[in-house]
Every structure is written in structure tokens, then in C-alpha cells.
Design an enzyme around this catalytic site. Structure first.
Site, short mmCIF file in Angstrom:
data_model
loop_
_atom_site.label_atom_id
_atom_site.label_comp_id
_atom_site.label_asym_id
_atom_site.label_seq_id
_atom_site.Cartn_x
_atom_site.Cartn_y
_atom_site.Cartn_z
CB SER A 138 -10.28 -1.54 3.17
OG SER A 138 -9.10 -0.78 3.24
CB SER A 139 -7.20 -1.52 7.77
OG SER A 139 -7.69 -2.70 8.33
CB THR A 189 -0.96 -0.01 1.21
OG1 THR A 189 -1.66 -1.24 1.23
CG2 THR A 189 -1.96 1.10 1.18
CG ASP A 195 -7.83 -7.01 2.59
OD1 ASP A 195 -6.90 -7.69 3.03
OD2 ASP A 195 -7.71 -5.80 2.31
N GLY A 211 0.00 -0.25 5.74
CA GLY A 211 0.29 -1.05 6.93
C GLY A 211 -0.77 -2.07 7.29
N GLY A 212 -1.68 -2.41 6.36
CA GLY A 212 -2.71 -3.39 6.69
C GLY A 212 -3.54 -2.91 7.87
N1 GLU Z 1 -5.48 -4.55 1.91
C1 GLU Z 1 -5.30 -3.73 3.06
C2 GLU Z 1 -6.54 -2.92 3.34
O1 GLU Z 1 -7.31 -2.68 2.46
C3 GLU Z 1 -4.19 -2.79 2.87
C4 GLU Z 1 -2.93 -3.50 2.89
C5 GLU Z 1 -1.82 -2.65 3.37
O2 GLU Z 1 -1.98 -1.56 3.82
O3 GLU Z 1 -0.74 -3.08 3.28
O4 GLU Z 1 -6.74 -2.52 4.43
#
Ligand code: GLU
Length: 616
Positions: A501-502, A436, A476, A523-524
Site C-alpha cells: 500500500s501507499s 480512499t 495493489d 490518492g493511491g
Molecule cells: N489502494 C491504495 C493503497 O493502498 C489506496 C488507493 C487510494 O488512495 O486511492 O495505497
């Protein structure tokens, strides 16, 4: 100065362009080439037996422009090439949206592991003239033919492993970023769409210098050679790309030219789609994406989620992002706790990680907020998500009252917000691993873009088409569609649905409804903790933005709490005594923020990655 045209009022580059696609030749041979004269010895390679991107911190940031004070315009992005493309557009009178598009097209080239044409994201836009905030949802959708069995084994019906789900066509959702950027440009662009691609095309054709970060990730993420196009791109002549090499990507240049000439619809109809659908469908781990999935795709203009906390109005992206809802829950619980420590002036320099009680309160509020997130949040077009109930003041102060300021709670169950049948929601889990990118841009008219884009895990699905990497965003979703009591999980896979999503692009306003701070991060699921901490430290504790961005993160991670080595021994000891299990390790956030100070707007790029800030 190069010449450019202002966007004509009637000459929308987007709507109505379906019939006017200019489809250039795609997928010609020779995806990319590395200039051998600029490459270091191949013996530099170290292959680490880790399945997924470990997201190491970048080493090349010492001389980069990490903090920039500006009066007129400002851009903070994850890579110096992208920051330069954005500031060039801003200097020429382009809007924040124009600059964001130019920067994003460059990021897809120089930071291909993180975001690009093959991914999706979320965008906040502050329209200074009309005093209006918009939020755009460009999240990927599951193929219309997919269902809740997508990630279940054929035999025993159990969820497949993450890597098995991730690599190949099965995890690829319909990329939404191009649609989202097209829609935002139609509404807020100044410079003609085709001209926003110039820098990225030039770099793709003539080459860019491979960064330390890209090179390091190529060494550390195995299975990158699992698919031929990826192998050709990242391992030309059998060698992994090395820092300092000059890399060209002719296929990406062609894709960009197609998009520049044909408008965003060139991405959703025609030859580009045929190529993506074939790559996904012909894969050894095939996906079900069809031409129809692309032609049906729509980005969505959604209502931003806002809440007044600590006398600021915090705004962000609503579902299918859990970002704003969870960040606002954490901050509102902290407000309701009225922790004495926050009035201690010494905390201004130490931040959340500098005081065990403050860190503990932050962790406990995060645990409670995540419990609600995991149960209630999902795609609002499929699930009636109780965002209003989850953010009600009474509900959150009742949740905050569950926090014992002396010890870690054994359990932090989800709550029952008003007007909701809590039994109808089941807690789901999905792994979100960090890749990301986030950029924050302000133009000379005071418009602001805060945008997070992603292809999910580093290097996405490992599939490439047209010189860009396809996302693995469908991972996700909750792999399991039902919980232990056989009740359906809100974030289960359904055809056409967006995974939770985060990503947390945010813009914060003062009491006069003027923007004061805008930020976001990769950062997920840790994004939520990164963003909440910096907002709390800067706006509530009064810490400076550069100091807060660099300070130790405090991340809720299930049974553990992740902190960085900068955290004090005292804090570690006291948190341990309170019952927390600490995991001290690098947290590779990429916070890119702008903040209104008495001297002007300050842009800050996270020291952990290779981003830069630039402006005037
Ligand atoms: N797929 C994650 C999300 O949508 C983002 C992944 C990341 O930030 O590395 O929250």
C-alpha cells in the site's frame, strides 16, 4: 446530551464475543431509496467514457469549515456528517479512537466510493498519557486459496487488464478495517462500542443528503451498473443519484446494528460473512474468499517506522504500507542535499512548487525513493523487508549524492541497502488509483488518531453486500509474479498475503517527543508525494499548514511529473529545461491534518474535496 455508558473494564466488546453474536436479518429487499421530491431532473446526467474514477475536485467547499483552531479537541474528516459525528463523541468525553470509529461508520455511508466496512486501512494512535505511539495494520489479505496466477490469463499466462481484474469478486480481499477498529477500541476506547454506531445508523435509516462529490463520481464512473446491487444502490429507479437527494440505506443500517450488537466478530463469523462470500463467489468474475478467510483474519499491531530528520521525529506505518518508508527516504535525502534554496525566505510562501531547484530536488529524491519502494517493499510476513537498511543515514546520503541539482537523471535505479541480498528482490509494478479517505482526530486528553482507510479504486470491486461496497484491494499486488529474468517479485500474489500500500498516515514529534503535526491523504501512490511535500513545506520551510495543503502538488509519476495549474510558469519552464516532462492536471488529494501552533491546534481540510474541520 444523549446518554452513553463508559466502557466497562472487563466488558470488552470484542475479545470473547464470538459466541455472543446477535445476528440480525441481512439482505432484506430494498437496499436504498431516494426521496424523489428532493431529486433534480434526470437530464442532468453526463456519462463520460472513462473506465476509472477521474477523481474530480469538489465544488461545494466554499462555505465549509476548512480550517479550525481548537484548544481541547479537533476532528478533520472527509465529510461534514462524519466530522459532526466525531466532534459529538469528543464533546461527550470519548477518546480519539471512539470518535474515529463513529466518523468512519458515517463515512462508509456518505462517502461509500472511498472507504467502508468492505475495506481496510492503517491507523496510528498516540497515547498521550503513556507517551506511546502504536500502529495498527488493518490491510486486506488475499484469500488463502489464491496464488500468483490470480491476475494471469489462463491462455498465455500474461497479466489481465486492470478493469478486467478490478470488476467482480476476483479483486476482493478480506476486509480488515472492522478488525483493526475493534482491536484499537479494545485498547484505547472509552465509550461502549455499540454506542459508536448511533449516528451512522440514524443517517442510514432516515437518510442523508447526497453530496456533489458522490453524485459527480456516479456520473463519471461507468460500469457502475455492471453489478445488480450496485446498480440498485446508485441508480434507484434507473437514475444515477443526484446531489441534494435524500438517500437511505436500510441494508447498511442493519449491518451496523449487527456490528453494534455483536461486536467486530460479527463481521468475521456468521451471516454477514456468508453474504459476502456468496456475493464474491457467485460473481461472473468470481473470487475465492471463504468463511475460513474471514475467521482467520487478524489485524496486526506493528512497530511504527520512525526517523529523526530536520530535528523532528517523523513516524508512520511500516510495511505492508510503503508510506512511511518512502516518505522518510524522500525527506532524509532532501536533508542530506542541503539545498540552498530552502533558506530563501521567499520560499515560505511559494513552497516546493515555487522554486524549480527545490521542486527538482523533491522529484529526484522521490524517484530514488520509489525505485527502492517498488523493489523492496511488500508484506513483511512474507518477505524480509529491509526497512532499517533503506532508512540508514549513510545509505540515504549515498543515494542523495546521485542527484544532479541541475538536471533530471536518466536513470534512478534501486540501491543496495546494507544486510540485504539485493539480487533476491525484483522490481514490481502495480496500479494504485485514487479513492480512499483520511481522518485525523485529537481528543481532550491529547490522544491522536491518524487513520487512512480505503476500498481501493472509487467504488471498489463494484460488488455490494449488506449495504456496503467490497474492496478491490488485491489489484495493489503486482499482477505479474516474475520479472523479465523470471525472478519472483516481492509484491506478487500469495494466499493470505497483504498487498503493498501507499497509505501514509503520519504523526510527527518535536525534540521533546511531543506531537506537532498529524496528517494523511487519499490518492493511491501519489499519497506519498502529497504527504512528503506538506511535511517538508510546513516543518522545514515554515509555510502555514492551510497554505501548504492548498499549494500545487509535485508528484513523481514514472516518466512524468504531475503538477497543478497553480504552479508558476517559471517553475514549469525551468523544470522542462532540466529534462522533466510535466503533466499539468488536477491532483485530488484529501489531506486532513492537525498542527500545533502558538495559538492552539489547527485543523485543516483539503480544499480539493468536501472534508471539514471542527473542534473546540
Ligand atoms: N489502494 C491504495 C493503497 O493502498 C489506496 C488507493 C487510494 O488512495 O486511492 O495505497
Amino acid at each position: 446530551m444523549r446518554s452513553w455508558r463508559l466502557k466497562s473494564i472487563t466488558g470488552s466488546t470484542y475479545l470473547g464475543a464470538r459466541t455472543a453474536l446477535v445476528i440480525l436479518l441481512l439482505l432484506t429487499g430494498g437496499c436504498c431509496s431516494l426521496d424523489a421530491t428532493q431529486v433534480k431532473a434526470a437530464s442532468d446526467f453526463i456519462y463520460v467514457n472513462e473506465q476509472l474514477a477521474p477523481e474530480p475536485a469538489s465544488q461545494i467547499t466554499a462555505s465549509a469549515q476548512k480550517v479550525k483552531l481548537a484548544q481541547d479537541y479537533l476532528a478533520v474528516t472527509a465529510n461534514p456528517y462524519a466530522t459532526a459525528a466525531a466532534t459529538k463523541i469528543l464533546a461527550e468525553g470519548g477518546s480519539a479512537i471512539d470518535a474515529a470509529i463513529a466518523a468512519q461508520m458515517v463515512l462508509g455511508l456518505v462517502e461509500p466510493q472511498s472507504s467502508g466496512l468492505g475495506g481496510g486501512g492503517f491507523l496510528l494512535f498516540w497515547d498521550a498519557k503513556n507517551q506511546q505511539l502504536s500502529s495498527y495494520d488493518g490491510r486486506e489479505t488475499a484469500p488463502l486459496g489464491a496464488d500468483e496466477n490470480l491476475f494471469l490469463k489462463a491462455g498465455d499466462g500474461q497479466p489481465v487488464g486492470f478493469v478486467e481484474a478490478l470488476i467482480g469478486g476476483r479483486s476482493v480481499g478480506v476486509p480488515g478495517m472492522v478488525h483493526m477498529l475493534g482491536r484499537a477500541h479494545d485498547q484505547h476506547g472509552i465509550i461502549e462500542w455499540p454506542l459508536l454506531f448511533d449516528d451512522a445508523i440514524e443517517l442510514a435509516e432516515n437518510g442523508f443528503t447526497v453530496s456533489e462529490r458522490l453524485s459527480t463520481l456516479i456520473k463519471k464512473v461507468p460500469a457502475l451498473r455492471a453489478r445488480p446491487q450496485m446498480a440498485r444502490y446508485l441508480y434507484p429507479d434507473g437514475q444515477g443519484l443526484l446531489q441534494g437527494g435524500l438517500l437511505k440505506n436500510k441494508d447498511y443500517a442493519l449491518s451496523l446494528k449487527t456490528l453494534a450488537a455483536g461486536g467486530p466478530n460479527a463481521f468475521y463469523y456468521g451471516a454477514m460473512v456468508e453474504a459476502m462470500v456468496a456475493v464474491v463467489g457467485d460473481d461472473a468474475n468470481p473470487g475465492q474468499l471463504s468463511m475460513r478467510d474471514f475467521s482467520q483474519y487478524q489485524s496486526v499491531l506493528r512497530k511504527p517506522v520512525c526517523k529523526i530528520i530536520f530535528a523532528y521525529r517523523f513516524c508512520g506505518m511500516g510495511p505492508p504500507s510503503s508510506g512511511a518508508t518512502t516518505v522518510l527516504s524522500i525527506l532524509a535525502m532532501l536533508e542530506s542535499l542541503e539545498i540552498e534554496a530552502r533558506h530563501n525566505p521567499s520560499l515560505v510562501s511559494a513552497g516546493v512548487a515555487g522554486d524549480a531547484v527545490l521542486a527538482h530536488a523533491f522529484i529526484e529524491a522521490s524517484r530514488l525513493a520509489f525505485a527502492d519502494r517498488n523493489k523492496y517493499l511488500a508484506d513483511p510476513d512474507f518477505v524480509s523487508v529491509p526497512v532499517v537498511g533503506l532508512l540508514e543515514a549513510d545509505y540515504l546520503s549515498q543515494r542523495a549524492s546521485m542527484i544532479d541539482l541541475a538536471r533530471r537523471s536518466k536513470l534512478t535505479p534501486p540501491g543496495s541497502p546494507s544486510a540485504v541480498d539485493a539480487d533476491a528482490f525484483m522490481t514490481g509494478l502495480s496500479l494504485e488509483l485514487p479513492s480512499t479517505t483520511h481522518l485525523t482526530i485529537m481528543d481532550a486528553s491529547g490522544n491522536i488518531v491518524s487513520m487512512t482507510n480505503s476500498i481501493e479504486t472509487a467504488f471498489g470491486s463494484r460488488l455490494m453486500s449488506g449495504g456496503f461496497i467490497l474492496n478491490n484491494q488485491l489489484t495493489d499486488f503486482s499482477f505479474a509474479p516474475i520479472d523479465a529474468s523470471s525472478q519472483k517479485i516481492a509484491n506478487r500474489v500469495q494466499g493470505g498475503k497483504r498487498p503493498l500500500s501507499s497509505m501514509s498516515p503520519m504523526i510527527v514529534f518535536d525534540t521533546k517527543n511531543q506531537p506537532v503535526l498529524a496528517l494523511g491523504s487519499p490518492g493511491g501512490r501519489s499519497i506519498i508525494s502529497y504527504v512528503a511535500r506538506v511535511l517538508y513545506e510546513v516543518l522545514v520551510l515554515g509555510q502555514s499548514l492551510p497554505q501548504s495543503v492548498a499549494a500545487s502538488h509535485v508528484v513523481e509519476a514514472g516518466n512524468k511529473v504531475r503538477v497543478e495549474s497553480a504552479v508558476s510558469e517559471d517553475t514549469v519552464k525551468t523544470l522542462g529545461e532540466m529534462g522533466h516532462v510535466l503533466d499539468v492536471r488536477e491532483q485530488t488529494s484529501g489531506i486532513h491534518a492537525i498542527y500545533k501552533t502558538s495559538l492552539g491546534w489547527q485543523g485543516v481540510a483539503d480544499p480539493r474535496r468536501e472534508g471539514t474541520a471542527s473542534g473546540q
